[in-house]
Design a protein around this motif. Structure first.
Motif, PDB file in Angstrom:
ATOM      1  N   TYR A   7       8.914   4.824  -9.345  1.00  7.67           N
ATOM      2  CA  TYR A   7       9.345   3.551  -8.762  1.00  7.67           C
ATOM      3  C   TYR A   7      10.653   3.714  -7.990  1.00  7.67           C
ATOM      4  O   TYR A   7      10.821   3.137  -6.906  1.00  7.67           O
ATOM      5  N   GLU A   8      11.568   4.481  -8.556  1.00  5.46           N
ATOM      6  CA  GLU A   8      12.838   4.733  -7.874  1.00  5.46           C
ATOM      7  C   GLU A   8      12.597   5.399  -6.524  1.00  5.46           C
ATOM      8  O   GLU A   8      13.145   4.991  -5.489  1.00  5.46           O
ATOM      9  N   ALA A   9      11.758   6.420  -6.525  1.00  9.48           N
ATOM     10  CA  ALA A   9      11.474   7.157  -5.291  1.00  9.48           C
ATOM     11  C   ALA A   9      10.735   6.283  -4.287  1.00  9.48           C
ATOM     12  O   ALA A   9      11.025   6.312  -3.080  1.00  9.48           O
ATOM     13  N   ALA A  10       9.778   5.497  -4.764  1.00  9.36           N
ATOM     14  CA  ALA A  10       8.998   4.631  -3.862  1.00  9.36           C
ATOM     15  C   ALA A  10       9.897   3.604  -3.189  1.00  9.36           C
ATOM     16  O   ALA A  10       9.765   3.319  -1.992  1.00  9.36           O
ATOM     17  N   CYS A  11      10.816   3.040  -3.943  1.00  9.93           N
ATOM     18  CA  CYS A  11      11.739   2.045  -3.409  1.00  9.93           C
ATOM     19  C   CYS A  11      12.625   2.663  -2.321  1.00  9.93           C
ATOM     20  O   CYS A  11      12.776   2.100  -1.222  1.00  9.93           O
ATOM     21  N   GLN A  12      13.186   3.828  -2.610  1.00 12.91           N
ATOM     22  CA  GLN A  12      14.067   4.493  -1.658  1.00 12.91           C
ATOM     23  C   GLN A  12      13.313   4.924  -0.401  1.00 12.91           C
ATOM     24  O   GLN A  12      13.799   4.752   0.733  1.00 12.91           O
ATOM     25  N   ARG A  13      12.125   5.458  -0.586  1.00 14.80           N
ATOM     26  CA  ARG A  13      11.356   5.945   0.570  1.00 14.80           C
ATOM     27  C   ARG A  13      10.889   4.796   1.453  1.00 14.80           C
ATOM     28  O   ARG A  13      10.825   4.941   2.675  1.00 14.80           O
ATOM     29  N   LEU A  14      10.553   3.657   0.854  1.00 13.21           N
ATOM     30  CA  LEU A  14      10.120   2.508   1.649  1.00 13.21           C
ATOM     31  C   LEU A  14      11.251   2.022   2.549  1.00 13.21           C
ATOM     32  O   LEU A  14      11.047   1.751   3.739  1.00 13.21           O
ATOM     33  N   ALA A  15      12.450   1.898   1.991  1.00 14.56           N
ATOM     34  CA  ALA A  15      13.598   1.452   2.789  1.00 14.56           C
ATOM     35  C   ALA A  15      13.911   2.451   3.900  1.00 14.56           C
ATOM     36  O   ALA A  15      14.187   2.069   5.046  1.00 14.56           O
ATOM     37  N   SER A  16      13.868   3.731   3.588  1.00 14.32           N
ATOM     38  CA  SER A  16      14.143   4.759   4.593  1.00 14.32           C
ATOM     39  C   SER A  16      13.075   4.771   5.688  1.00 14.32           C
ATOM     40  O   SER A  16      13.388   4.965   6.876  1.00 14.32           O
ATOM     41  N   GLU A  17      11.831   4.552   5.294  1.00 16.27           N
ATOM     42  CA  GLU A  17      10.747   4.533   6.271  1.00 16.27           C
ATOM     43  C   GLU A  17      10.889   3.353   7.228  1.00 16.27           C
ATOM     44  O   GLU A  17      10.572   3.464   8.421  1.00 16.27           O
ATOM     45  N   TYR A  28       0.837  -1.208   0.000  1.00 18.17           N
ATOM     46  CA  TYR A  28       0.000   0.000   0.000  1.00 18.17           C
ATOM     47  C   TYR A  28       0.868   1.253   0.000  1.00 18.17           C
ATOM     48  O   TYR A  28       0.587   2.229  -0.711  1.00 18.17           O
ATOM     49  N   PHE A  29       1.948   1.242   0.791  1.00 11.35           N
ATOM     50  CA  PHE A  29       2.870   2.379   0.869  1.00 11.35           C
ATOM     51  C   PHE A  29       3.452   2.681  -0.504  1.00 11.35           C
ATOM     52  O   PHE A  29       3.486   3.844  -0.945  1.00 11.35           O
ATOM     53  N   VAL A  30       3.912   1.658  -1.198  1.00 11.50           N
ATOM     54  CA  VAL A  30       4.501   1.833  -2.524  1.00 11.50           C
ATOM     55  C   VAL A  30       3.446   2.291  -3.527  1.00 11.50           C
ATOM     56  O   VAL A  30       3.670   3.231  -4.310  1.00 11.50           O
ATOM     57  N   ASN A  31       2.287   1.639  -3.514  1.00 11.48           N
ATOM     58  CA  ASN A  31       1.241   1.969  -4.479  1.00 11.48           C
ATOM     59  C   ASN A  31       0.798   3.422  -4.346  1.00 11.48           C
ATOM     60  O   ASN A  31       0.525   4.106  -5.344  1.00 11.48           O
ATOM     61  N   LYS A  32       0.745   3.933  -3.131  1.00  8.19           N
ATOM     62  CA  LYS A  32       0.365   5.323  -2.911  1.00  8.19           C
ATOM     63  C   LYS A  32       1.419   6.270  -3.473  1.00  8.19           C
ATOM     64  O   LYS A  32       1.103   7.283  -4.117  1.00  8.19           O
ATOM     65  N   LEU A  33       2.705   5.937  -3.259  1.00  9.63           N
ATOM     66  CA  LEU A  33       3.776   6.790  -3.767  1.00  9.63           C
ATOM     67  C   LEU A  33       3.851   6.768  -5.292  1.00  9.63           C
ATOM     68  O   LEU A  33       4.314   7.739  -5.912  1.00  9.63           O
ATOM     69  N   LEU A  34       3.397   5.691  -5.917  1.00 11.10           N
ATOM     70  CA  LEU A  34       3.421   5.602  -7.374  1.00 11.10           C
ATOM     71  C   LEU A  34       2.431   6.561  -8.030  1.00 11.10           C
ATOM     72  O   LEU A  34       2.468   6.760  -9.242  1.00 11.10           O
ATOM     73  N   GLN A  35       1.564   7.152  -7.223  1.00  9.25           N
ATOM     74  CA  GLN A  35       0.601   8.120  -7.740  1.00  9.25           C
ATOM     75  C   GLN A  35       1.053   9.554  -7.506  1.00  9.25           C
ATOM     76  O   GLN A  35       0.344  10.504  -7.822  1.00  9.25           O
ATOM     77  N   ASP A  36       2.263   9.710  -6.954  1.00  9.17           N
ATOM     78  CA  ASP A  36       2.790  11.044  -6.650  1.00  9.17           C
ATOM     79  C   ASP A  36       3.203  11.757  -7.944  1.00  9.17           C
ATOM     80  O   ASP A  36       4.062  11.282  -8.677  1.00  9.17           O
ATOM     81  N   GLU A  37       2.601  12.895  -8.200  1.00  4.56           N
ATOM     82  CA  GLU A  37       2.895  13.652  -9.416  1.00  4.56           C
ATOM     83  C   GLU A  37       4.143  14.532  -9.277  1.00  4.56           C
ATOM     84  O   GLU A  37       4.709  14.980 -10.278  1.00  4.56           O
ATOM     85  N   SER A  38       4.582  14.765  -8.053  1.00  2.52           N
ATOM     86  CA  SER A  38       5.655  15.738  -7.825  1.00  2.52           C
ATOM     87  C   SER A  38       7.024  15.095  -7.643  1.00  2.52           C
ATOM     88  O   SER A  38       7.959  15.757  -7.212  1.00  2.52           O
ATOM     89  N   VAL A  39       7.152  13.816  -7.952  1.00  2.00           N
ATOM     90  CA  VAL A  39       8.411  13.112  -7.706  1.00  2.00           C
ATOM     91  C   VAL A  39       9.526  13.656  -8.603  1.00  2.00           C
ATOM     92  O   VAL A  39       9.306  14.016  -9.753  1.00  2.00           O
TER      93      VAL A  39
END
Length: 351
Positions: free
Chosen positions: A322-332, A298-309
């Motif tokens: 996808y790059e941002a979602a992957c990095q943010r998930l690990a950091s979170e 769910y965390f990744v899927n929500k970030l994949l809809q981010d228009e401002s990445v």
């Protein structure tokens, strides 16, 4: 949702390409074997045959895949995780006539040191390439499964041989979660407690929602079948660990526990990708100590809809997400207090 068995092929997909089915179409229906052998010896017919095969590969309409990884050391003194992203194995080998694409992704979570995980990351896919079926093959699914089983066994044997030759002997071990994509068939082979999950979109209340499907099975000594095998081998389980020490019941390495029923035979799962599939996530237990599989998806899927990445040079918007979602998930995961190493791989799927 937890599915321990081969995932069924989706039945609600329209305009499905028949060439993506398990049964490969024959180029010459109704032809008997003798006539086929005669044709194979005719140079002109062989040239036509090769052209047909090339056209068949082009027309398969395979999904587009991409791989992204994020790794964090966390609070550990050493990074004992390792990973591999190989979205195109055709540069390493000649693919069988029936196969248009071969891709490999893997996460290895080491314990007792980083040597077993590094060894597996450097060698398992080379062993797999050497054992993968070649030329014209029958029953590709059976051969791919055998290839994966043999590759895990060989990698474990090779590492144990190297570990035992050291002074003092290495006692490292590693989990392994590997995804092999053969055209649009996903094969997952895993040992230990790293996981692979699939995000599949489904209709619900008029809206699309993401459903999390388990593609791997955890191996720890508290599971009845695992505990029974360990006890039959003369070992025991104390405090949820093999001999009160090892947290997993299957691994690469861990030579001192092999006599206690710790094995290197992976659990195998197969899933046919569909147009409803969005991404696959591979991660070590450092992520799942602070995220459930559903929460992570769910965390990744929500970030994949981010228009401002923000995107790197040359990246598409989708790749940047996808790059941002992957990095943010690990950091979170680290922010939530995971003291372990954290490694996450995302495999994007687009039809």
């Amino acid at each position: 949702m937890d599915l321990f068995g081969d995932l069924p092929e989706p039945t609600n997909i329209t305009n499905e390409d028949p060439a993506s089915k398990d049964q490969q179409p024959t180029d010459f229906p109704g032809e008997d074997r003798l006539e086929k052998r005669k044709r194979d010896h005719n140079p002109e017919d062989s040239q036509v045959d090769e052209t047909n095969k090339a056209e068949k590969k082009v027309c398969k309409g395979l999904s587009k895949i991409g791989g992204y990884v994020a790794a964090r050391r966390g609070e550990r003194e050493e990074m004992q995780d390792a990973h591999v992203l190989l979205p195109d194995l055709s540069s390493f080998m000649q693919l069988p006539a029936e196969v248009s694409r071969l891709a490999y992704f893997a996460v290895f979570d080491g314990h007792g040191g980083a040597r077993a995980s590094q060894f597996a990351a450097e060698n398992l896919h080379h062993t797999l390439i050497s054992k993968f079926p070649k030329g014209e093959v029958e029953n590709l699914d059976k051969l791919v499964r055998k290839c994966l089983l043999d590759s895990f066994r060989q990698t474990d044997e090779d590492f144990l041989k190297k570990a035992s030759s050291q002074k003092p002997a290495w006692k490292d071990g590693s989990t392994a979660t590997c995804v092999l994509i053969v055209d649009d068939a996903l094969y997952v082979a895993n040992l230990g407690d790293s996981r692979a999950v699939l995000c599949r979109m489904a209709e619900g209340d008029g809206n699309e929602r993401c459903v999390t499907l388990a593609l791997s099975k955890e191996h720890n000594p508290t599971i009845y079948e695992e505990r029974m095998r360990i006890q039959r081998a003369g070992g025991n389980v104390r405090d949820g660990r093999v001999l009160g020490v090892l947290e997993v019941s299957r691994s690469i390495g861990d030579g001192q526990y092999k006599r206690c029923g710790v094995i290197s035979t992976p659990d195998l799962r197969r899933c046919q990708l569909s147009q409803k599939d969005k991404f696959v996530m591979l991660a070590c237990d450092g992520l799942f100590k602070v995220f459930s599989a559903e929460e992570a998806v769910y965390f990744v899927n929500k970030l994949l809809q981010d228009e401002s990445v923000e995107r790197k040079d040359g990246q598409t918007l989708e790749e940047g997400r996808y790059e941002a979602a992957c990095q943010r998930l690990a950091s979170e995961a680290v922010r939530r207090g995971s003291a372990d190493n954290v490694t996450v791989i995302l495999i994007s799927i687009e039809f």
